[in-house]
Scaffold this active site. Structure first.
Site, PDB file in Angstrom:
ATOM      1  N   SER A  82      39.056  45.673  31.674  1.00  0.00           N
ATOM      2  CA  SER A  82      40.423  45.205  31.911  1.00  0.00           C
ATOM      3  C   SER A  82      41.407  45.921  30.971  1.00  0.00           C
ATOM      4  O   SER A  82      41.485  47.152  30.996  1.00  0.00           O
ATOM      5  CB  SER A  82      40.461  43.676  31.775  1.00  0.00           C
ATOM      6  OG  SER A  82      41.624  43.148  32.373  1.00  0.00           O
ATOM      7  N   ASP A 207      37.799  40.521  42.880  1.00  0.00           N
ATOM      8  CA  ASP A 207      38.732  40.539  41.746  1.00  0.00           C
ATOM      9  C   ASP A 207      40.164  40.260  42.217  1.00  0.00           C
ATOM     10  O   ASP A 207      40.694  40.970  43.061  1.00  0.00           O
ATOM     11  CB  ASP A 207      38.660  41.912  41.061  1.00  0.00           C
ATOM     12  CG  ASP A 207      39.297  41.931  39.684  1.00  0.00           C
ATOM     13  OD1 ASP A 207      40.161  41.076  39.417  1.00  0.00           O
ATOM     14  OD2 ASP A 207      38.936  42.807  38.884  1.00  0.00           O
ATOM     15  N   HIS A 235      36.478  39.436  38.337  1.00  0.00           N
ATOM     16  CA  HIS A 235      37.028  40.289  37.278  1.00  0.00           C
ATOM     17  C   HIS A 235      36.056  40.499  36.107  1.00  0.00           C
ATOM     18  O   HIS A 235      36.337  41.299  35.221  1.00  0.00           O
ATOM     19  CB  HIS A 235      38.342  39.663  36.777  1.00  0.00           C
ATOM     20  CG  HIS A 235      39.176  40.577  35.946  1.00  0.00           C
ATOM     21  ND1 HIS A 235      39.710  41.757  36.439  1.00  0.00           N
ATOM     22  CD2 HIS A 235      39.591  40.497  34.654  1.00  0.00           C
ATOM     23  CE1 HIS A 235      40.414  42.348  35.488  1.00  0.00           C
ATOM     24  NE2 HIS A 235      40.345  41.612  34.394  1.00  0.00           N
TER      25      HIS A 235
END
Length: 256
Positions: A82, A207, A235
């Site tokens: 991320s 996600d 995610h």
């Protein structure tokens, strides 16, 4: 100079540095660190201002990357999840000689939705920034819940993320805000066309923060990179699919 919290495990002949995402810390990797440290010399890092890396304020992406690099091995595979994916990508751009391979996990070179580019709506990110000053613990929890939505193990995955956050003191609001500002403004789509080390991009089909529509777009933009989508992950594929996730990294090790 403030120090980055850094833990090294294992004695593998290849170094692997793991960079976590927004609001979290290196404890998020505990579900896979034993397995990975049997194959790599593993480096667990709290990004500046997060977890145990205290005393840092809000930073630009470039400054964050330089701060992390100061304590890093000379050469390593850099994996970023991320927000951490942007930090790892920035290091690959500015210090390619230090990067044996780049791995991004549930990460986008441009998190914010733009013209004909899928992503998080800028007003959603701005809303998170606004809510941080009102009730930042609840805001972080909402952001974590978004990360696991839709998976078969959503509830337990969200619990694992929340446990990671609560294990250590919360980051300062300005650090969290600075991280959101990076997610809102940074765009590395064009610069990463010039990265030629092995480059593996891992995604979750479910996600909600990094839409799977970006995958074929980036396949075309970065033909030298490889992509893989975990069919039932959101995610945090390393939490929902730890064995499969580790296998991919061990396979990558054979190629560097």
């Amino acid at each position: 100079m403030n120090n980055i919290w850094w833990q090294t495990k294992g004695q593998g002949n290849v170094h692997l540095v793991l960079l976590h995402g927004w609001g979290l810390n290196a404890e998020v990797w505990r579900c896979i660190d034993e397995e990975l440290s049997s194959h790599f010399t593993l480096h667990l890092v709290d990004l500046p201002g997060f977890g145990r890396s205290r005393g840092f304020g809000a930073m630009s992406l470039a400054d964050m990357a330089e701060a992390v690099l100061r304590q890093a091995p000379d050469k390593a595979i850099w994996l970023g999840w991320s927000l951490g994916g942007l930090v790892a990508s920035q290091i690959a751009l500015t210090h390619p000689e230090r990067v044996q391979a780049l791995v991004t996990v549930a990460s986008s070179p441009c998190f914010s939705a733009r013209d004909e580019w899928p992503g998080i709506k800028p007003d959603v990110l701005a809303g998170f920034q606004q809510q941080l000053s009102d009730d930042f613990q609840r805001t972080v929890e909402r952001f974590l819940a978004l990360q696991t939505m839709g998976t078969e193990t959503a509830r337990q995955d969200a619990r694992a993320l929340k446990k990671t956050v609560l294990a250590l003191p919360m980051p300062e609001v300005d650090v969290l805000n600075g991280g959101l500002e990076i997610l809102k403004t940074v765009d590395l789509r064009q610069p990463l066309q010039n990265v030629f080390m092995p480059f593996l991009r891992l995604y979750g089909y479910l996600d909600g923060l990094v839409p799977r529509k970006v995958v074929p777009m980036l396949d075309k933009l970065w033909p030298h990179s490889e992509s893989y989508i975990f069919a039932k992950a959101a995610h945090a594929p390393f939490i929902s699919h730890p064995a499969e996730f580790c296998r991919m990294l061990v396979a990558l090790k054979q190629r560097v």
